[in-house]
Design a protein around this motif. Structure first.
Motif, PDB file in Angstrom:
ATOM      1  N   GLU A  44       0.968  -1.250   0.014  1.00 33.09           N
ATOM      2  CA  GLU A  44       0.074   0.084  -0.056  1.00 33.09           C
ATOM      3  C   GLU A  44       0.739   1.254  -0.002  1.00 33.09           C
ATOM      4  O   GLU A  44       0.591   2.385  -0.752  1.00 33.09           O
ATOM      5  CB  GLU A  44      -1.065   0.007   1.516  1.00 33.09           C
ATOM      6  CG  GLU A  44      -2.103  -1.040   1.116  1.00 33.09           C
ATOM      7  CD  GLU A  44      -2.519  -1.433   2.591  1.00 33.09           C
ATOM      8  OE1 GLU A  44      -2.350  -0.561   3.378  1.00 33.09           O
ATOM      9  OE2 GLU A  44      -3.484  -2.359   2.628  1.00 33.09           O
ATOM     10  N   ILE A  45       1.831   1.377   0.676  1.00 34.12           N
ATOM     11  CA  ILE A  45       2.856   2.498   0.675  1.00 34.12           C
ATOM     12  C   ILE A  45       3.548   2.665  -0.647  1.00 34.12           C
ATOM     13  O   ILE A  45       3.652   3.737  -1.107  1.00 34.12           O
ATOM     14  CB  ILE A  45       4.093   2.320   1.861  1.00 34.12           C
ATOM     15  CG1 ILE A  45       3.242   2.399   3.285  1.00 34.12           C
ATOM     16  CG2 ILE A  45       5.001   3.344   1.911  1.00 34.12           C
ATOM     17  CD1 ILE A  45       4.145   1.981   4.385  1.00 34.12           C
ATOM     18  N   ALA A  46       3.892   1.264  -1.406  1.00 36.32           N
ATOM     19  CA  ALA A  46       4.718   1.709  -2.518  1.00 36.32           C
ATOM     20  C   ALA A  46       3.496   2.138  -3.364  1.00 36.32           C
ATOM     21  O   ALA A  46       3.870   3.048  -4.392  1.00 36.32           O
ATOM     22  CB  ALA A  46       5.157   0.434  -2.855  1.00 36.32           C
ATOM     23  N   ALA A  47       2.222   1.720  -3.377  1.00 42.27           N
ATOM     24  CA  ALA A  47       1.384   2.319  -4.402  1.00 42.27           C
ATOM     25  C   ALA A  47       1.207   3.683  -4.288  1.00 42.27           C
ATOM     26  O   ALA A  47       0.981   4.377  -5.162  1.00 42.27           O
ATOM     27  CB  ALA A  47      -0.114   1.531  -4.318  1.00 42.27           C
ATOM     28  N   GLY A  48       1.193   4.145  -3.076  1.00 42.30           N
ATOM     29  CA  GLY A  48       0.702   5.474  -2.686  1.00 42.30           C
ATOM     30  C   GLY A  48       2.085   6.289  -3.043  1.00 42.30           C
ATOM     31  O   GLY A  48       1.768   7.509  -3.451  1.00 42.30           O
ATOM     32  N   LEU A  49       3.093   5.821  -2.946  1.00 45.73           N
ATOM     33  CA  LEU A  49       4.379   6.662  -3.169  1.00 45.73           C
ATOM     34  C   LEU A  49       4.427   6.995  -4.745  1.00 45.73           C
ATOM     35  O   LEU A  49       4.741   8.018  -5.051  1.00 45.73           O
ATOM     36  CB  LEU A  49       5.596   6.148  -3.068  1.00 45.73           C
ATOM     37  CG  LEU A  49       5.943   6.071  -1.167  1.00 45.73           C
ATOM     38  CD1 LEU A  49       7.139   5.047  -1.038  1.00 45.73           C
ATOM     39  CD2 LEU A  49       6.265   7.371  -0.957  1.00 45.73           C
ATOM     40  N   LEU A 156      11.468   2.962  -2.498  1.00 44.15           N
ATOM     41  CA  LEU A 156      11.096   1.805  -3.103  1.00 44.15           C
ATOM     42  C   LEU A 156      12.211   0.673  -2.522  1.00 44.15           C
ATOM     43  O   LEU A 156      11.972  -0.436  -2.225  1.00 44.15           O
ATOM     44  CB  LEU A 156      11.060   1.643  -4.504  1.00 44.15           C
ATOM     45  CG  LEU A 156      10.406   0.357  -4.972  1.00 44.15           C
ATOM     46  CD1 LEU A 156       8.883   0.237  -4.472  1.00 44.15           C
ATOM     47  CD2 LEU A 156      10.579   0.366  -6.643  1.00 44.15           C
ATOM     48  N   CYS A 157      13.413   1.087  -2.458  1.00 42.55           N
ATOM     49  CA  CYS A 157      14.401   0.149  -2.191  1.00 42.55           C
ATOM     50  C   CYS A 157      14.600   0.029  -0.372  1.00 42.55           C
ATOM     51  O   CYS A 157      14.651  -1.075  -0.118  1.00 42.55           O
ATOM     52  CB  CYS A 157      16.023   0.640  -2.336  1.00 42.55           C
ATOM     53  SG  CYS A 157      16.318   0.494  -4.418  1.00 42.55           S
ATOM     54  N   ARG A 158      14.030   1.067  -0.027  1.00 38.24           N
ATOM     55  CA  ARG A 158      13.742   0.913   1.420  1.00 38.24           C
ATOM     56  C   ARG A 158      12.882  -0.137   1.937  1.00 38.24           C
ATOM     57  O   ARG A 158      12.851  -0.828   2.823  1.00 38.24           O
ATOM     58  CB  ARG A 158      13.654   2.291   2.369  1.00 38.24           C
ATOM     59  CG  ARG A 158      14.991   2.963   2.141  1.00 38.24           C
ATOM     60  CD  ARG A 158      14.768   4.503   2.902  1.00 38.24           C
ATOM     61  NE  ARG A 158      14.450   4.182   4.404  1.00 38.24           N
ATOM     62  CZ  ARG A 158      14.288   5.200   5.107  1.00 38.24           C
ATOM     63  NH1 ARG A 158      14.159   6.251   4.794  1.00 38.24           N
ATOM     64  NH2 ARG A 158      13.983   4.903   6.376  1.00 38.24           N
ATOM     65  N   LEU A 159      11.596  -0.010   1.010  1.00 33.95           N
ATOM     66  CA  LEU A 159      10.553  -0.883   1.162  1.00 33.95           C
ATOM     67  C   LEU A 159      10.946  -2.290   1.021  1.00 33.95           C
ATOM     68  O   LEU A 159      10.616  -3.333   1.803  1.00 33.95           O
ATOM     69  CB  LEU A 159       9.373  -0.326   0.480  1.00 33.95           C
ATOM     70  CG  LEU A 159       8.476   0.854   0.622  1.00 33.95           C
ATOM     71  CD1 LEU A 159       7.634   0.997  -0.371  1.00 33.95           C
ATOM     72  CD2 LEU A 159       8.005   0.868   2.323  1.00 33.95           C
TER      73      LEU A 159
END
Length: 500
Positions: A44-49, A156-159
């Protein structure tokens, strides 16, 4: 959602076939095909970013890319060879950004770029476990991008790193739960074996005064099964006329580093107990730290003087041998592992094997027992269907105490190894035992063959562990005996020679 590429890149093939990567993946995430809501927040965080239609947390095995978490799609997997994410994993330490797949020569002719869902934008970062790229955190969109900031790629890499950490934490929790469950089972078996043999076992922490003892010990001393036990409780329960002599013998054994051997009465019941033990370890100055021992109720034996003398002589010998064996097993097992849970699992299993043999011998007044009974006692805890997994061809064989205890340990170690690595590790595997009485130079000798069939291919271990040494040396007390283990590709075979 997945994207099929025109043809498989050689680097992608190398990645998918790499045994090291697959080994890490399957060992860390055995349930990779099952979606996990714990990873939903990362997707969800990736999609939002990225303001993307689709975001995934994926794992890639040889054939499939599995979606542990997904936003914007109901699919749970995609072919691994055709996935954008496989290209990310092939690069291992680098992210992949495709601003417009329709003009990217690697993906422009792809059918899901040319047709629905008209994938244009992609960005993915690898999930690394033990230096191996096992999956990705990625986003898709049907709208191309002109640029993507480095700060977004960094996020994204941190995720992806966060997902890797979460996989590690969940794997550690899973392994810890398995060890705790195995330890619990072994503790239950150990307790049941000692209860069946009516043997009280104890470990005395001399500095704190605490005594760790089983329920048989507490029952003998008239203590509550749920109560904590201290040295004062034990000595206080001993008959006042026997208390001083018992304590003096214990102190002398500690001082001389000798074995404690004492018989005493319980004050409230008048029952006679036989205690044997010795110092288990000392500090750097030679002061005793722990005292290990066993206690046996010998009241019935005391009723008949002659019978008591004969039985105590045998019991003293057996308990002494058992205590020496327990100390050796404890020390050798400790040398093999520093993990307390692993130590308890290995030690409790070996202690159970001794207890099972002792229980049978006790039932037969330390005379002889049948080989078939010993085999059943040692192997039943390791199989789910004894009749299907254990095939026995035998002559009628009777075993004495030294033979039964030694052979019991050998059978336990062979069964434990078979459960972990051999034929008993698979549902259709089994063990075939053949026992024959053979006359050699006028003496009867047991030839026992252990053969594992239906299991995975076997390779001889590179290093001899304590289990292998224990198999070879468990019959040392029986002159002329031998154990030879052969690691044949079709299964482990053990050839046991035991004079009767």
């Amino acid at each position: 959602m997945h994207v099929r590429t025109e043809k498989t890149d050689p680097s992608v093939t190398r990645l998918l076939d790499a045994p090291e990567r697959l080994g890490v993946l399957h060992a860390t995430v055995p349930d990779m095909a099952v979606p996990d809501r714990d990873f939903d927040g990362i997707a969800e965080i990736a999609a939002g970013l990225f303001d993307a239609q689709v975001a995934l947390v994926t794992l890639i095995d040889r054939q499939w890319q599995w979606f542990k978490a997904a936003v914007g799609t109901d699919e749970t997997r995609a072919p691994a060879e055709d996935a954008f994410c496989t290209h990310v994993a092939a690069a291992a330490d680098a992210s992949l950004v495709v601003l417009d797949a329709s003009v990217d020569p690697r993906f422009a002719r792809h059918r899901q770029v040319k047709g629905p869902p008209f994938v244009r934008f992609y960005a993915g970062a690898p999930i690394m476990l033990e230096g191996q790229a096992v999956g990705t955190v990625c986003v898709f969109d049907d709208k191309p991008r002109t640029e993507v900031s480095q700060s977004l790629i960094h996020q994204l890499c941190r995720l992806a790193a966060l997902a890797a950490s979460l996989f590690k934490v969940k794997d550690e929790a899973r392994r810890r739960a398995l060890k705790e469950a195995a330890l619990s089972r072994e503790e239950q078996r150990h307790a049941m074996a000692l209860e069946a043999a009516n043997i009280g076992s104890w470990l005395w922490d001399i500095r704190s005064g605490a005594i760790a003892g089983n329920s048989a010990l507490k029952r003998m001393f008239g203590l509550s099964a749920d109560s904590s036990v201290g040295a004062r409780d034990i000595f206080g329960a001993i008959h006042v006329d026997d208390r001083g002599a018992t304590f003096a013998k214990l102190r002398q054994a500690m001082k001389a580093d000798d074995e404690y051997d004492g018989m005493f009465r319980i004050g409230d019941t008048g029952r006679w107990l036989l205690g044997r033990g010795r110092v288990h370890d000392r500090d750097g100055k030679g002061n005793p730290l722990t005292f290990i021992g066993v206690t046996i109720d010998v009241t019935d034996q005391q009723a008949s003087a002659q019978r008591t003398r004969l039985l105590l002589k045998e019991l003293n010998h057996r308990v002494k041998n058992t205590l020496a064996m327990l100390q050796s097993l404890a020390r050798q097992t400790l040398r093999q592992t520093s993990d307390p849970a692993e130590f308890m699992t290995a030690f409790a299993g070996r202690l159970q094997a001794i207890s099972e043999a002792h229980g049978l011998l006790s039932d037969h007044e330390w005379g002889t027992i049948r080989l078939a009974d010993l085999i059943a006692k040692q192997l039943l805890p390791h199989v789910s269907a004894y009749a299907d997994q254990i095939e026995l061809h035998k002559d009628e064989v009777s075993l004495g105490p030294d033979q039964a205890v030694g052979l019991g340990l050998v059978l336990h170690e062979l069964a434990t190894n078979a459960v972990k690595y051999g034929s008993l590790s698979v549902p259709k595997g089994k063990v075939v035992l053949t026992a024959r009485n053979v006359v050699e130079d006028g003496d009867t000798v047991l030839h026992l063959t252990w053969s594992e069939v239906g299991g995975p291919p076997v390779r001889e271990p590179k290093r001899r562990g304590f289990g292998s040494i224990l198999i070879e040396r468990s019959l040392d007390k029986v002159l002329g005996s031998s154990v030879k283990v052969e690691y044949l590709p079709a299964g482990v075979t053990a050839l046991i020679r035991l004079p009767l």
